[in-house]
Design a protein around this motif. Structure first.
Motif, PDB file in Angstrom:
ATOM      1  N   PRO A  42       0.807  -1.235   0.000  1.00 15.24           N
ATOM      2  CA  PRO A  42       0.000   0.000   0.000  1.00 15.24           C
ATOM      3  C   PRO A  42       0.836   1.279   0.000  1.00 15.24           C
ATOM      4  O   PRO A  42       2.014   1.278   0.388  1.00 15.24           O
ATOM      5  CB  PRO A  42      -0.810  -0.110   1.292  1.00 15.24           C
ATOM      6  CG  PRO A  42      -0.014  -0.998   2.177  1.00 15.24           C
ATOM      7  CD  PRO A  42       0.696  -1.971   1.276  1.00 15.24           C
ATOM      8  N   ALA A  43       0.187   2.357  -0.394  1.00 14.39           N
ATOM      9  CA  ALA A  43       0.838   3.670  -0.403  1.00 14.39           C
ATOM     10  C   ALA A  43       1.356   4.032   0.981  1.00 14.39           C
ATOM     11  O   ALA A  43       2.376   4.720   1.108  1.00 14.39           O
ATOM     12  CB  ALA A  43      -0.148   4.726  -0.904  1.00 14.39           C
ATOM     13  N   PHE A  57      11.243   4.505  -5.621  1.00 10.64           N
ATOM     14  CA  PHE A  57      10.297   3.398  -5.529  1.00 10.64           C
ATOM     15  C   PHE A  57       9.991   2.862  -6.918  1.00 10.64           C
ATOM     16  O   PHE A  57       9.962   3.622  -7.899  1.00 10.64           O
ATOM     17  CB  PHE A  57       9.015   3.864  -4.829  1.00 10.64           C
ATOM     18  CG  PHE A  57       9.258   4.146  -3.361  1.00 10.64           C
ATOM     19  CD1 PHE A  57       9.104   3.152  -2.416  1.00 10.64           C
ATOM     20  CD2 PHE A  57       9.720   5.389  -2.958  1.00 10.64           C
ATOM     21  CE1 PHE A  57       9.379   3.396  -1.065  1.00 10.64           C
ATOM     22  CE2 PHE A  57      10.002   5.646  -1.609  1.00 10.64           C
ATOM     23  CZ  PHE A  57       9.834   4.646  -0.662  1.00 10.64           C
ATOM     24  N   GLY A  58       9.762   1.543  -7.006  1.00  3.29           N
ATOM     25  CA  GLY A  58       9.508   0.898  -8.285  1.00  3.29           C
ATOM     26  C   GLY A  58       8.162   0.219  -8.306  1.00  3.29           C
ATOM     27  O   GLY A  58       7.733  -0.384  -7.315  1.00  3.29           O
ATOM     28  N   ALA A  71      -0.945   9.351  -4.358  1.00  2.51           N
ATOM     29  CA  ALA A  71      -1.081   9.352  -2.895  1.00  2.51           C
ATOM     30  C   ALA A  71       0.202   9.743  -2.160  1.00  2.51           C
ATOM     31  O   ALA A  71       0.142  10.152  -1.008  1.00  2.51           O
ATOM     32  CB  ALA A  71      -1.531   7.963  -2.428  1.00  2.51           C
ATOM     33  N   VAL A  72       1.349   9.570  -2.789  1.00  4.82           N
ATOM     34  CA  VAL A  72       2.623   9.786  -2.085  1.00  4.82           C
ATOM     35  C   VAL A  72       3.465  10.786  -2.869  1.00  4.82           C
ATOM     36  O   VAL A  72       3.778  10.556  -4.037  1.00  4.82           O
ATOM     37  CB  VAL A  72       3.429   8.466  -1.947  1.00  4.82           C
ATOM     38  CG1 VAL A  72       4.692   8.710  -1.112  1.00  4.82           C
ATOM     39  CG2 VAL A  72       2.574   7.372  -1.318  1.00  4.82           C
ATOM     40  N   GLY A  74       6.999  13.454  -3.152  1.00 10.65           N
ATOM     41  CA  GLY A  74       8.376  13.608  -2.674  1.00 10.65           C
ATOM     42  C   GLY A  74       9.269  12.408  -2.884  1.00 10.65           C
ATOM     43  O   GLY A  74      10.271  12.259  -2.181  1.00 10.65           O
ATOM     44  N   VAL A  75       8.928  11.532  -3.839  1.00 10.16           N
ATOM     45  CA  VAL A  75       9.805  10.399  -4.158  1.00 10.16           C
ATOM     46  C   VAL A  75       9.984  10.319  -5.669  1.00 10.16           C
ATOM     47  O   VAL A  75       9.238  10.940  -6.423  1.00 10.16           O
ATOM     48  CB  VAL A  75       9.239   9.053  -3.626  1.00 10.16           C
ATOM     49  CG1 VAL A  75       9.017   9.121  -2.120  1.00 10.16           C
ATOM     50  CG2 VAL A  75       7.964   8.667  -4.351  1.00 10.16           C
ATOM     51  N   ARG A  76      10.992   9.561  -6.093  1.00  2.58           N
ATOM     52  CA  ARG A  76      11.190   9.303  -7.517  1.00  2.58           C
ATOM     53  C   ARG A  76      10.570   7.951  -7.850  1.00  2.58           C
ATOM     54  O   ARG A  76      10.753   6.978  -7.116  1.00  2.58           O
ATOM     55  CB  ARG A  76      12.695   9.247  -7.847  1.00  2.58           C
ATOM     56  CG  ARG A  76      13.384  10.607  -7.883  1.00  2.58           C
ATOM     57  CD  ARG A  76      14.903  10.455  -7.832  1.00  2.58           C
ATOM     58  NE  ARG A  76      15.398   9.486  -8.807  1.00  2.58           N
ATOM     59  CZ  ARG A  76      15.692   9.788 -10.069  1.00  2.58           C
ATOM     60  NH1 ARG A  76      15.577  11.024 -10.509  1.00  2.58           N
ATOM     61  NH2 ARG A  76      16.122   8.854 -10.888  1.00  2.58           N
ATOM     62  N   TRP A  77       9.859   7.893  -8.990  1.00  2.00           N
ATOM     63  CA  TRP A  77       9.175   6.657  -9.389  1.00  2.00           C
ATOM     64  C   TRP A  77       9.895   5.982 -10.545  1.00  2.00           C
ATOM     65  O   TRP A  77      10.246   6.626 -11.536  1.00  2.00           O
ATOM     66  CB  TRP A  77       7.725   6.968  -9.778  1.00  2.00           C
ATOM     67  CG  TRP A  77       6.908   7.351  -8.584  1.00  2.00           C
ATOM     68  CD1 TRP A  77       6.551   8.620  -8.218  1.00  2.00           C
ATOM     69  CD2 TRP A  77       6.369   6.474  -7.584  1.00  2.00           C
ATOM     70  NE1 TRP A  77       5.818   8.575  -7.048  1.00  2.00           N
ATOM     71  CE2 TRP A  77       5.694   7.282  -6.642  1.00  2.00           C
ATOM     72  CE3 TRP A  77       6.399   5.087  -7.403  1.00  2.00           C
ATOM     73  CZ2 TRP A  77       5.046   6.743  -5.521  1.00  2.00           C
ATOM     74  CZ3 TRP A  77       5.747   4.556  -6.292  1.00  2.00           C
ATOM     75  CH2 TRP A  77       5.081   5.371  -5.373  1.00  2.00           C
TER      76      TRP A  77
END
Ligand SMILES: *Cc1c(COP(=O)(O)O)cnc(C)c1O
Length: 229
Positions: A42-43, A57-58, A71-72, A74-77
């Motif tokens: 989950p998120a 995150f992947g 939902a999230v 401030g991260v790199r996808w």
């Protein structure tokens, strides 16, 4: 233990493995990126790991990824799964890095999507290490042409290569073949330095062979439900 405590303990254990493998290979921890593969989780888990310092995150399915991206912050996808051509536009709207470029038609579709979104998306050419492209990845012989195409496509930045170790083979041997493909690629595209390899079971072998992006799911989050990926 709360879920956050569990994730913190898992992260500490992974960081210990990464530090030991870097030390054994004479490499610096800060030249290696840890991508937490959050598929099926989950998120709230993504947000918890982000708050513990994980930056990347992947995901491997567009619909699930899009929900977590919303939902999230401030991260790199990273998109690490097979991309259907008709999902390329959606994927390029949120992914910072697509690890799984394995065919010409996909380069075109990702390029159009990135241009439309007014974004620059890093792409990795996925290499088939068992010579069976039906399981994902381009044949090593086809990598140079695909890389040239990605390098010149609007909206895309060729960043390197990615592979999954084949089942039933010593991962060290497979990752050595990937390292050779990566080295050849750097001769024509010197800035394409990312080597994405290594998962929960084989990250030490990948680091030993020169990987600088690890894709770790199970060791961080736990075992995924058996019927999902
Ligand atoms: C699921 C997945 C991972 C993570 O695998 P674990 O064994 O859970 O660490 C890495 N790479 C890809 C392409 C994946 O689909």
């Amino acid at each position: 233990m709360t879920r956050t405590e569990e994730l913190a303990a898992n992260l500490a254990a992974v960081e210990e493995r990464v530090a030991a493998a870097c030390a054994a290979a004479g490499r610096a921890r800060d030249e290696v990126r840890l991508v937490a593969v959050s598929k099926t989780w989950p998120a709230s888990d993504v947000a918890a790991l982000r708050d513990l310092g994980v930056t990347d995150f992947g995901e491997n399915r567009d619909g699930e990824a899009a929900e977590k991206v919303a939902a999230v912050t401030g991260v790199r996808w990273h998109f690490v799964g097979a991309v259907q051509t008709n999902k390329a536009r959606s994927v390029t709207s949120y992914a910072d890095v697509v690890h799984s470029v394995d065919r010409t038609g996909l380069v075109d579709a990702l390029s159009r999507g990135a241009v439309r979104a007014d974004r620059t998306v890093d792409v990795l050419v996925q290499v088939s290490l068992d010579g069976d492209p039906s399981r994902g990845g381009a044949l090593a012989a086809d990598v140079p042409a695909l890389a040239d195409e990605a390098a010149s496509a609007d909206g895309l930045r060729l960043a390197g290569v990615m592979a999954v170790a084949p089942l039933g083979e010593d991962p060290a041997a497979a990752f050595a073949r990937l390292a050779a493909v990566a080295e050849r690629l750097r001769q024509t595209h010197p800035y394409a330095t990312t080597v994405s390899a290594g998962m929960s079971g084989d990250l030490e072998a990948a680091l030993e062979a020169g990987a600088n992006a690890l894709r770790v799911g199970t060791a961080l989050f736990g075992h995924r439900a058996p019927l999902s990926r």
